[in-house]
Design an enzyme around this catalytic site. Structure first.
Site, PDB file in Angstrom:
ATOM      1  N   GLY A 142     140.132 103.105  93.544  1.00 28.22           N
ATOM      2  CA  GLY A 142     141.002 102.741  93.433  1.00 28.22           C
ATOM      3  C   GLY A 142     142.623 104.407  93.627  1.00 28.22           C
ATOM      4  O   GLY A 142     143.477 104.005  93.272  1.00 28.22           O
TER       5      GLY A 142
ATOM      6  N   GLU B 128     154.278  99.045  92.352  1.00 28.17           N
ATOM      7  CA  GLU B 128     152.465  98.675  92.663  1.00 28.17           C
ATOM      8  C   GLU B 128     152.825  97.119  93.282  1.00 28.17           C
ATOM      9  O   GLU B 128     153.315  96.128  92.590  1.00 28.17           O
ATOM     10  CB  GLU B 128     151.976  98.075  91.840  1.00 28.17           C
ATOM     11  CG  GLU B 128     150.670  98.632  91.577  1.00 28.17           C
ATOM     12  CD  GLU B 128     150.092 100.328  92.280  1.00 28.17           C
ATOM     13  OE1 GLU B 128     150.179 100.691  93.608  1.00 28.17           O
ATOM     14  OE2 GLU B 128     150.300 101.172  91.155  1.00 28.17           O
TER      15      GLU B 128
ATOM     16  N   THR C 255     154.396  96.447  96.188  1.00 28.75           N
ATOM     17  CA  THR C 255     155.798  96.179  97.060  1.00 28.75           C
ATOM     18  C   THR C 255     155.510  96.667  97.963  1.00 28.75           C
ATOM     19  O   THR C 255     156.898  95.885  99.168  1.00 28.75           O
ATOM     20  CB  THR C 255     156.369  96.957  96.195  1.00 28.75           C
ATOM     21  OG1 THR C 255     155.816  98.325  95.380  1.00 28.75           O
ATOM     22  CG2 THR C 255     157.076  96.938  95.022  1.00 28.75           C
ATOM     23  N   ASP C 256     154.206  97.723  98.738  1.00 27.78           N
ATOM     24  CA  ASP C 256     154.690  98.205  99.812  1.00 27.78           C
ATOM     25  C   ASP C 256     154.269  96.317 100.848  1.00 27.78           C
ATOM     26  O   ASP C 256     155.454  97.074 101.884  1.00 27.78           O
ATOM     27  CB  ASP C 256     154.046  98.795 100.789  1.00 27.78           C
ATOM     28  CG  ASP C 256     152.208  98.375  99.873  1.00 27.78           C
ATOM     29  OD1 ASP C 256     151.872  97.655  99.330  1.00 27.78           O
ATOM     30  OD2 ASP C 256     151.784  99.357  99.429  1.00 27.78           O
TER      31      ASP C 256
ATOM     32  N   ASP D  74     148.773 103.599 101.328  1.00 23.28           N
ATOM     33  CA  ASP D  74     147.845 104.745 100.984  1.00 23.28           C
ATOM     34  C   ASP D  74     147.168 105.786 102.888  1.00 23.28           C
ATOM     35  O   ASP D  74     147.350 107.027 102.262  1.00 23.28           O
ATOM     36  CB  ASP D  74     146.533 104.076 100.997  1.00 23.28           C
ATOM     37  CG  ASP D  74     146.464 102.720  99.476  1.00 23.28           C
ATOM     38  OD1 ASP D  74     147.146 103.232  98.680  1.00 23.28           O
ATOM     39  OD2 ASP D  74     145.684 101.864  99.643  1.00 23.28           O
TER      40      ASP D  74
ATOM     41  N   SER E 210     142.578 105.143  96.736  1.00 21.71           N
ATOM     42  CA  SER E 210     142.390 105.457  98.121  1.00 21.71           C
ATOM     43  C   SER E 210     141.583 106.322  98.915  1.00 21.71           C
ATOM     44  O   SER E 210     141.651 107.035  99.758  1.00 21.71           O
ATOM     45  CB  SER E 210     144.262 105.901  98.279  1.00 21.71           C
ATOM     46  OG  SER E 210     145.145 104.488  98.464  1.00 21.71           O
ATOM     47  N   SER E 211     140.383 106.226  98.494  1.00 20.28           N
ATOM     48  CA  SER E 211     139.042 106.610  99.226  1.00 20.28           C
ATOM     49  C   SER E 211     139.051 106.450 100.802  1.00 20.28           C
ATOM     50  O   SER E 211     138.963 107.586 101.581  1.00 20.28           O
ATOM     51  CB  SER E 211     138.129 106.477  98.510  1.00 20.28           C
ATOM     52  OG  SER E 211     137.125 105.276  98.342  1.00 20.28           O
ATOM     53  N   SER E 212     138.922 105.161 100.959  1.00 17.82           N
ATOM     54  CA  SER E 212     139.472 104.650 102.404  1.00 17.82           C
ATOM     55  C   SER E 212     140.561 105.116 103.057  1.00 17.82           C
ATOM     56  O   SER E 212     139.872 105.652 104.476  1.00 17.82           O
ATOM     57  CB  SER E 212     139.683 102.883 101.929  1.00 17.82           C
ATOM     58  OG  SER E 212     140.052 102.566 101.119  1.00 17.82           O
TER      59      SER E 212
END
Ligand code: GLA
Length: 374
Positions: A103, A13, A15-16, A151, A105-107
């Site tokens: 949280g 988390e 980290t990306d 995501d 990732s619906s977007s």
């Protein structure tokens, strides 16, 4: 019709955007975009969830960052065009069962499904990684959140029955089998979303970049926190101001935990994955400070239950969901106790979703009732 799933991140988390590692899986909730081409360059969009219609013109882009849901759709269309894809106008209808603002990732699901629908109907080729990158850019420029690639990547490239170990620098993804016959993935929604999430997100990112600048004086070869080993961090940590030091410690140790967890998942060392998830949560809570009372309580309740292998917050934080690995035989008890204990502590009824690891974005075959891949 095209669909793209939400996601849950097992570990890795924040980290990306530090060029590090993540281990997410696509969930079996998705956004579906039905699309027909138009002869002109208008895009009309209807959201079934919101019962709202709106439209835009591909030749006259609206202002970015208006704070409305169209930012996602229009943002993706314009970024695709900026990248040289000639899109056709279209009528789009959107429907989603990915809970918004939880949280999961619906977007990204909306962005990737929209991008795939618009590209497909315009007969333009785009590979899945470029699609994910375009959607991430849309989120940066049109929504204003400087998110990493996790995501959009998992929404575009998820694999049924697997988590993906993604190297967010090389964008190489290694599928890691996840057998849910004995171990269920239970996602617990705290049903809170604290307003600071997007501004704090951008602040965390800036703090990490600041840490890299300072550490570079001692470690000239580094480009991102991904390049800092735990040993190097220990050696030079005192050169960092206190807050930056804790942020960096989270990222450096989380990268290490993520690589270890993906090995543990591969060798089915369930106890080890659980330990790493628990440590990840503590690090996000204490060092990265992106948890909140409700998430901590949810994790604490789960941690006290038999049959729970690991529990942690998942996604950006400040509310949203926890991810829990729960032994199948303990699942019903888990749902019962978590719901009642969480409601007792917070006054909020949580939502609990049990998910399989699903596929990434795809064209939905309308002739097939089950909606499987074409
Ligand atoms: C959000 C962002 C991702 C990632 C996570 C935290 O979901 O969109 O890119 O940074 O937070 O791991």
């Amino acid at each position: 019709m095209f669909s793209a799933p939400g996601r849950v991140n097992l570990i890795g988390e924040h980290t990306d955007y530090n060029d590090g590692y993540v281990l997410p899986m696509a969930i079996d909730r998705e956004t579906v975009v039905a699309v027909v081409a138009r002869a002109d360059r208008r895009v009309r969009v209807f959201s079934l969830n919101l019962n709202e219609a709106t439209e835009f013109d591909l030749d006259n882009p609206g202002a970015p960052q208006r704070g409305i849901w169209l930012d996602y759709v229009e943002g993706v269309a314009h970024i695709l065009e900026e990248r040289g894809l000639q899109l056709r106008g279209a009528d789009l209808m959107l429907s989603s069962d990915v809970p918004a603002g939880a949280g999961l990732s619906s977007s990204a699901a909306l962005e990737v499904a929209t991008g795939l629908a618009l590209a497909s109907i315009s007969d333009v080729e785009i590979d899945r990684i470029s699609l994910a990158l375009a959607c991430q850019r849309a989120e940066h420029d049109y929504v204003g959140v400087k998110c990493g690639i996790m995501d959009q990547f998992i929404a575009a490239l998820g694999r049924e029955g697997h988590a993906l170990l993604i190297d967010c620098r090389s964008l190489e993804a290694t599928p890691v089998p996840f057998d849910t016959s004995r171990l269920a993935i239970a996602i617990c929604d705290t049903r809170v979303k604290h307003e600071l999430s997007s501004s704090e997100y951008n602040t965390r990112r800036a703090e990490c970049e600041c840490g890299v600048l300072i550490l570079k004086e001692s470690l000239p070869g580094i480009r991102a926190l991904r390049d800092v080993s735990i040993a190097d961090f220990e050696r030079y940590r005192d050169r960092l101001p206190e807050t930056i030091r804790r942020r960096c410690r989270h990222v450096v140790t989380e990268n290490d935990r993520t690589l270890t967890a993906s090995e543990a998942l591969r060798s089915r060392n369930v106890e080890e994955i659980g330990r790493l998830m628990n440590r990840s949560h503590a690090s996000l809570r204490d060092d990265y400070e992106v948890s909140c009372v409700e998430l901590d309580r949810m994790v604490e309740i789960a941690g006290n239950l038999d049959g729970v292998v690991g529990a942690r917050m998942t996604g950006g934080g400040f509310g949203g969901c926890t991810v829990n690995l729960v032994r199948r035989e303990a699942l019903e008890e888990f749902k019962r106790v978590v719901s009642s204990e969480y409601a007792k502590s917070t006054g909020i009824d949580p939502a609990i979703y049990v998910s399989e690891a699903g596929d990434g974005a795809k064209e939905v075959n309308m002739k097939d009732e089950r909606g499987s891949v074409n």
